[in-house]
Design a protein around this motif. Structure first.
Motif, PDB file in Angstrom:
ATOM      1  N   ARG A  93      84.180  37.813  29.251  1.00 41.25           N
ATOM      2  CA  ARG A  93      84.273  38.130  30.676  1.00 41.25           C
ATOM      3  C   ARG A  93      84.999  39.461  30.908  1.00 41.25           C
ATOM      4  N   SER A  94      85.962  39.787  30.042  1.00 41.44           N
ATOM      5  CA  SER A  94      86.726  41.034  30.206  1.00 41.44           C
ATOM      6  C   SER A  94      86.083  42.226  29.501  1.00 41.44           C
ATOM      7  N   GLU A 119      95.871  28.053  25.530  1.00 40.09           N
ATOM      8  CA  GLU A 119      95.046  29.253  25.540  1.00 40.09           C
ATOM      9  C   GLU A 119      93.766  28.981  24.772  1.00 40.09           C
ATOM     10  N   GLU A 120      92.705  29.720  25.136  1.00 42.73           N
ATOM     11  CA  GLU A 120      91.461  29.599  24.400  1.00 42.73           C
ATOM     12  C   GLU A 120      91.618  30.245  23.041  1.00 42.73           C
ATOM     13  N   PRO A 137      86.454  31.681  37.017  1.00 46.42           N
ATOM     14  CA  PRO A 137      86.967  31.338  35.694  1.00 46.42           C
ATOM     15  C   PRO A 137      87.218  29.834  35.587  1.00 46.42           C
ATOM     16  N   LYS A 170      86.451  33.958  27.677  1.00 47.10           N
ATOM     17  CA  LYS A 170      87.453  34.771  28.375  1.00 47.10           C
ATOM     18  C   LYS A 170      87.354  36.237  27.935  1.00 47.10           C
TER      19      LYS A 170
END
Length: 697
Positions: free
Chosen positions: A627-628, A671-672, A657, A624
């Protein structure tokens, strides 16, 4: 082949009294020994019409050329004489338990001036105390090593003992106080024999006496402030308890008993024995025998008792012997056991409680031993030939099916539907010919349609191979209908396995037709397979199905299944083929599922290997966050250039995603976090896949 009437005794010649009889062949060799309460009645059974005799009995009486007998006064004497003659003559038609290995015993040589503790195998010697048998020699050595702290009995060989006595120096065990060193007169012969007696008492199950005595001595030493001696006694108690823990308590009442279980079929029988002393399993052993005569379970038990206790006396025969069936009659056997022990022996069938539960465990061991023996036997050429002939007869085939292919479908609730094909040639698995298939002709769960698709694809390729001379590329997966290198069209999702090579080095063609196709399932699956072959114009390959529920064999178009005897070698071979196909399919299905859960968008980035993937995930902590990240931030990772960073960013932008992980117990979206990544970079979803594993088919 002799005619039994040629040597049949004249009427009135045979006495009506207990005795033992022997059948001899034309060379005067004893081929069978038996006992009877009434010799006249028993021997008359052997000389009736041959058609009415059991096949094995018929074979025995036609091999024999004479019969003789010996009269005894009681049935117990008959039992003893029968055992002696079986040991002496080793008759070919008697039940003989073949021990599959020489079991090791813990032996104490009480017949020597200085008794020695050692591992012994083979024939038992007079004057030696035996404990066991054990499954492994190392288990004996571990136990002895613990007990030598408390009972430092001699363990060295005669040569080492004499050398130590000559030099006046003990061996290493004498220096570390794990031997009382009688070789250098640290203890007298009487004191050393007393240690050996205590060692034997402990091994026979009288453990609490010594532990209580040591605990009392430890308390006295502590009160007298002899703390070093108290610590040593504490360690001795720990060693004894550790040795006891190696054998779990199975009978709470500290029973001394032997439990005997029998697993049998029409041809063979397996016997398992658990030796329980002081409520703990002290040893285990087992035998397998060919049933060369018509015999009941009770008679098998009687032969096992003779084998076990024929040369035993005293405590080697336990107070209680638990069996699955009683010999008929039981009184002579019980009296014989009592005579061997010197006191009463209870021979009975356990009805309830811990003893019945333990007997069930012994029975499972016997069943597993028989299955293992049959698995080893499957490599025997004669057995395999008989199995193939039985299959040919049952299915009305023109010849024995030398090549058998079996197909199975596997999926997880309709996902990852795959199929397997296994090949048996001459009754043996040919693993180089195994194939796997992905079912992609339709979505969802439909075993019948899946079976039709797999059979169609396999035999369409067979027809294509017959027309072409090109070879397949080894080890490749044909996807999306693209052609293999040889120009032969591969079906979507079909796995083209690696084959062994011919003598000239060329890879084998996958063009060998089977004589029999077996499908895992009943009438619907069989009909689908037959329909697939008919659609391709193939009518010279037989098809059958093996249903798991009742192990019934189904043929196309038949309303009723073919029921093979449970003891049939042909049924046994079909079961092995079906089980191997199921195993191969399940393995492939689980592999596909695990890969699906471990997939990551980073897998699609060209030139990005595992090392740089791990570096990216370690740097950013999660997919995640990666990716950002900006391209410049990705370039900060060692080994990642700007062009690669741009490719990574583009791949992550295109990939959707991943769905958030959900706690299945609370419904909470998790959450990861760092450390929760799978090998491919996605968060690991715990619980869901394995919880549903039992629903795989």
């Amino acid at each position: 082949m002799a005619d039994p009437s040629s040597y049949r005794p004249k009427p009135g010649e045979i006495p009506d009294s207990p005795g033992v009889y022997r059948f001899r062949d034309e060379h005067r060799r004893v081929i069978y020994v038996g006992k009877a309460k009434s010799l006249r009645q028993r021997l008359a059974n052997y000389f009736q019409d041959l058609a009415g005799l059991h096949p094995r009995t018929r074979s025995m009486v036609t091999t024999a050329a004479s019969v003789e007998w010996t009269v005894v006064s009681t049935e117990v004497e008959a039992l003893q004489l029968e055992y002696s003659w079986i040991k002496e003559y080793d008759p070919r038609f008697n039940v003989k338990y073949r021990d599959d290995k020489s079991y090791p015993y813990l032996a104490v040589t009480m017949n020597e001036e200085f008794p020695r503790v050692q591992v012994m195998r083979g024939h038992k010697k007079k004057g030696v105390r035996y404990f066991g048998p054990y499954a492994h020699a190392w288990a004996i050595r571990d136990t002895v090593d613990l007990l030598l702290r408390v009972f430092p009995v001699r363990t060295c060989s005669a040569g080492v003992f004499k050398n130590a006595a000559r030099t006046g120096r003990p061996c290493l065990l004498g220096y570390i106080e794990k031997c009382s060193a009688p070789c250098v007169d640290r203890v007298s012969a009487e004191e050393h024999r007393e240690l050996a007696d205590e060692f034997c008492d402990f091994m026979t199950g009288r453990t609490n006496t010594y532990i209580r005595r040591l605990e009392k001595q430890m308390g006295e030493a502590a009160e007298e402030m002899e703390y070093e001696r108290a610590a040593r006694l504490r360690d001795d108690i720990g060693a004894l308890k550790k040795a006891m823990e190696k054998n779990a308590v199975v009978l709470a009442d500290a029973t001394d008993a032997d439990l005997i279980a029998v697993a049998e079929d029409e041809l063979e029988a397996a016997v398992q024995i658990f030796h329980v002393r002081g409520g703990r399993v002290r040893g285990q052993r087992g035998w397998v025998t060919d049933k060369v005569e018509e015999i009941t379970t009770g008679a098998l038990v009687e032969h096992a008792l003779q084998q076990l206790y024929g040369e035993e006396t005293g405590d080697a025969v336990p107070k209680e012997v638990l069996v699955p069936a009683l010999p008929d009659p039981v009184e002579p056997v019980q009296e014989w056991l009592t005579g061997r022990r010197g006191s009463g022996v209870s021979l009975r069938i356990p009805q309830r409680g811990d003893k019945k539960a333990l007997m069930e465990t012994v029975q499972r061991n016997a069943q597993q031993a028989l299955v293992l023996h049959k698995t080893k036997r499957a490599s025997d050429l004669t057995t395999r030939s008989r199995a193939l002939e039985e299959i040919a007869d049952a299915l009305d085939l023109d010849s024995a099916p030398l090549r058998i292919e079996c197909y199975d479908i596997s999926h997880l609730q309709g996902d990852d539907v795959v199929a397997s094909m296994v090949v048996f040639e001459d009754g043996l698995a040919r693993k180089s010919e195994y194939r796997r298939f992905q079912i992609k002709g339709f979505a969802g769960q439909d075993d019948v349609r899946s079976m039709h698709e797999v059979i169609t694809r396999r035999f369409r390729r067979y027809l294509a191979e017959k027309e072409k001379t090109g070879e397949w590329a080894d080890g490749e997966t044909a996807e999306n209908g693209e052609a293999a290198e040889t120009g032969v069209t591969a079906e979507p999702g079909e796995i083209i396995g690696t084959s062994v090579t011919e003598d000239d080095g060329r890879p084998k063609k996958f063009a060998y037709p089977p004589q029999l196709v077996v499908v895992d399932g009943g009438a619907p699956q069989v009909a689908a397979a037959r329909r697939a072959l008919d659609d391709l114009g193939i009518d010279d390959i037989a098809v059958c199905g093996l249903a798991k529920r009742l192990e019934e064999v189904w043929l196309p178009g038949d309303d009723d299944p073919v029921v093979l005897p449970r003891t049939s070698e042909g049924l046994y071979l079909l079961q092995r083929v079906r089980d191997e196909a199921h195993r191969f399919a399940i393995t492939y299905q689980r592999t596909k599922r695990s890969k699906r859960f471990r997939s990551s968008p980073l897998d699609d980035v060209p030139g990005l290997g595992d090392t740089r993937k791990q570096a990216l995930l370690k740097h950013f902590g999660s997919l995640k966050k990666l990716r950002s990240a900006t391209i410049d931030q990705i370039c900060e990772v060692p080994g990642i250039g700007r062009k690669t960073a741009e490719t990574i960013a583009a791949a992550l932008a295109q990939a959707a995603p991943a769905a958030p992980a959900v706690n299945t117990a609370t419904g909470e979206i998790m959450e990861e976090e760092p450390g929760t990544m799978g090998t491919g970079g996605e968060p690991v979803r715990t619980g869901a896949p394995d919880e549903r594993r039992g629903q795989e088919s």
